[in-house]
Design a protein around this motif. Sequence first.
Motif, short mmCIF file in Angstrom:
data_model
loop_
_atom_site.label_atom_id
_atom_site.label_comp_id
_atom_site.label_asym_id
_atom_site.label_seq_id
_atom_site.Cartn_x
_atom_site.Cartn_y
_atom_site.Cartn_z
N HIS A 1 -60.58 60.22 49.50
CA HIS A 1 -61.03 60.05 50.82
C HIS A 1 -62.30 61.03 51.05
O HIS A 1 -62.36 62.31 51.00
N CYS B 1 -62.14 56.88 57.81
CA CYS B 1 -62.12 56.89 59.33
C CYS B 1 -62.72 56.15 60.08
O CYS B 1 -62.93 56.65 61.08
N TYR C 1 -60.42 58.30 67.13
CA TYR C 1 -61.72 58.84 67.78
C TYR C 1 -61.98 57.99 69.00
O TYR C 1 -61.66 56.55 68.99
N HIS D 1 -57.38 56.55 59.51
CA HIS D 1 -57.22 57.76 60.22
C HIS D 1 -56.21 57.17 61.42
O HIS D 1 -56.97 56.92 62.39
N HIS E 1 -55.48 61.47 55.12
CA HIS E 1 -55.35 62.64 55.30
C HIS E 1 -54.09 63.01 56.05
O HIS E 1 -54.24 63.58 57.14
N ASP F 1 -62.00 64.77 52.13
CA ASP F 1 -62.14 64.61 53.55
C ASP F 1 -63.39 65.45 53.87
O ASP F 1 -63.64 65.80 54.83
#
Length: 509
Positions: free
Chosen positions: A67, A96, A205, A241, A271, A387
């Motif tokens: 990642h 992500c 997000y 994500h 993650h 990440d």
Amino acid sequence: MPTDLDLVIEGGTVIDGTKAPRFDADIGIVGTRIVAVTRPGGLARHAAKRRLAAHGRIVAPGFIDAHTHDDLALLRRPAMEFKVSQGVTTVVTGNCGISPAPLEADTPTPQPISLAVHDGEDDGDGRNGAVGRGRFRAFGAYLDAMRAAPAAVNVAPLLGHTTLRARCVADLGRAANEAEVRAMQAHVREALEAGAIGVSTGTYYPPAAAASTEEIIEVCRPLSGDGGDGGSGPRGVYATHMRDEQDAVLASIDETLRIGRELGVPVVISHHKVTGQANWGRSTETLAKIGAAMRHQCVALDCYPYTAGSTMLHNDPVRLQGRVLIAHSEPHPGTAGRELADIAAEWGCDKMEAVRRLQPASAIYFMMSEADVQRVLAFEPTMIGSDGIPLGPRPHPRLWGTFPRVLGHYSRQLNLFPLETAVWKMTGLTAGNFGLEGRGRIAEGAFADLVVFDADAVLDTATYEEPQRASAGIDAVVVNGQAVWGAGGDTGARPGQVLRRGGSRMQRG
Ligand code: ZN
Ligand code: CU
């Protein structure tokens, strides 16, 4: 075996990336491949252009970072010293929901896209640039740029759904309409043909939060690969994500599993963590759910070995509860490395107002419990992914320290799992999950991506205060048969390749 070898690594102890117990062996390499794995001394009589002594050291497959957000760093910092110095030889990019393609010069790139697609700490202005400088109109153009100017490490690229939304959806505050979904599907097809290994989402997000589950399923439809093109099996993985890693984390896992089932594709939970103090300890529930799902569908997950996360500075109240360190701020670069609470006090405002004034910015959030981090890491099928965000002078230390921290701190010092398991979690397991054939193991015929390290000394040295520090105990790193890191640091070799997916073989431990 050819008599003339390009490189011999002799005297080392091999951990081959399959979880098998270590054994002493010499390794012979011709071109990009391992051609011989012999008993110790077995290659002593063979002519070799170079010999690398590995006595008292472990020789392992090069680590695969499951990642990353290295999409542009590969082009701008091709030495990739923050990864190579850890023993990493392949990075999975485009995570992500964020990738640098497909974007037009004038496509708006709200955070967090701007974290990965930024026109350059190296160019100095920190603003988004034109196509060709951090933006690529088509995924194939991005891959061509990397093939034309290879980095020190290999790349296995994902396409980001949030980037697709920025490019194709007129109003990011709502789900895509039919025409927009069709436009995004066309980009997914283009990317898969060009060599993307899958699609990622980041519905946590703001620019992707309004995307419905149905939108994601339809946009990702080309991943299924049963579109009458004669192809068999899925054409890529779905990495995410998730929408929520707090109170609604179980519902988010259900959504992820449903997307994987409806598309018939492997899913990767990125993650994995549970955040917010009220949820500490709930990794017992999440891992039980993930483990149960693995019995009837392909599910993978990755984890970074820290209790703090890092991403765009977000006005998420749960995240702002704990300690928050500013990693970088465009309007206030001097705040990098400082506590949000101190900045707010100095400015005489509350934390929310300070967040507003610092934007665009990224931060480090102390939001997990050590017990959860250890439980997720120790879960057998968990891969290691950093990440890391290669941006600014005060990145989260995971950018430089993730892999040696797992080997040195969690395996050696805390004995969370044997070294063979630690290596597998960053090599063979990861290569299988992403379908990276010939990578992640030491065997005759495999690619010569290798790391030589000292099992007693390997350890991260990067800290929150001093994050840009190379780890201890990594002696040599070889990518596609060429040494990229040694006693003198970067060797200058740039043998990295753009990897294609050859079909996942998900491993469950
Ligand atoms: Zn993420
Ligand atoms: Cu990420």
